[in-house]
Write a protein that holds these residues in place. Structure first.
Motif, short mmCIF file in Angstrom:
data_model
loop_
_atom_site.label_atom_id
_atom_site.label_comp_id
_atom_site.label_asym_id
_atom_site.label_seq_id
_atom_site.Cartn_x
_atom_site.Cartn_y
_atom_site.Cartn_z
N SER A 5 0.89 -1.07 0.07
CA SER A 5 -0.06 -0.01 0.06
C SER A 5 0.90 1.28 -0.06
O SER A 5 0.57 2.31 -0.60
N SER A 8 1.58 1.94 -3.44
CA SER A 8 0.22 2.83 -3.91
C SER A 8 0.28 4.16 -3.79
O SER A 8 -0.30 5.08 -4.52
N TRP A 9 0.24 4.45 -2.36
CA TRP A 9 0.24 5.90 -2.06
C TRP A 9 1.09 6.62 -2.53
O TRP A 9 0.71 7.97 -2.91
#
Length: 187
Positions: A5, A8-9
């Motif tokens: 994640s 992704s961020w």
């Protein structure tokens, strides 16, 4: 997008900033009184800024939302601009390569959205979606474009990036292409 994640961020922040900058450049008046010779160039710049802003903000949204938004929605967001850019490239020879690049980007976004939806798997298992050959071809295209664009960016004025001129828009275009490469790599 599959993967950690944090990646992704970070991708979302990078592409949202690039897309936001491109969209902020649209505020310039395309019909300024600088002369009629400059008007077509400004209109082409607006077309480019709009396409790159759409790609950057869309990639940021895709990276954060993942499969929460159905792939069909993304296909309807990116499919029509891809078709319009392809038609514009076929009809007008001016800036054909640039329009084709944006069309390939919009088609790649459509492909990724549909492949993510098709590859969701069942019971929490992630299956890979999409064609490995097409994904590889897109990776080769965007990887090559990133290398070419990066070398053009660094070759200006002895390696120093002229930020006030074309350096910042080129850097934003490069970051969107790198984001596209990263998203394709995680498929």
């Amino acid at each position: 997008m599959h993967g950690p994640s944090l990646v992704s961020w970070l991708l979302a922040v990078l592409t949202a900033a690039s897309g936001g900058y491109c969209l902020s450049r649209l505020r310039r008046a395309p019909c300024a009184r600088a002369g009629e010779a400059a008007r077509p160039r400004r209109l082409r710049a607006h077309e480019s800024d709009l396409a790159e802003g759409l790609m950057g903000c869309g990639m940021a949204a895709m990276a954060v939302t993942g499969t929460a938004v159905p792939g069909e929605v993304w296909a309807w967001v990116y499919g029509p601009p891809a078709v319009l850019l392809l038609l514009a490239a076929l009809r007008r020879p001016a800036r054909r390569a640039h329009r084709l690049h944006h069309a390939v980007g919009a088609l790649a976004m459509t492909y990724m959205a549909l492949a993510m939806t098709a590859g969701q798997g069942h019971a929490g298992h992630h299956a890979t979606g999409g064609s490995p050959a097409l994904t590889g071809a897109l990776l080769a295209y965007f990887g090559g474009y990133a290398l070419w664009s990066g070398s053009r960016l660094l070759s200006g004025s002895a390696g120093a990036v002229p930020v006030a001129s074309a350096g910042l828009p080129r850097a934003c275009r490069l970051s969107v292409v790198i984001g596209m490469f990263a998203m394709l790599l995680t498929m």
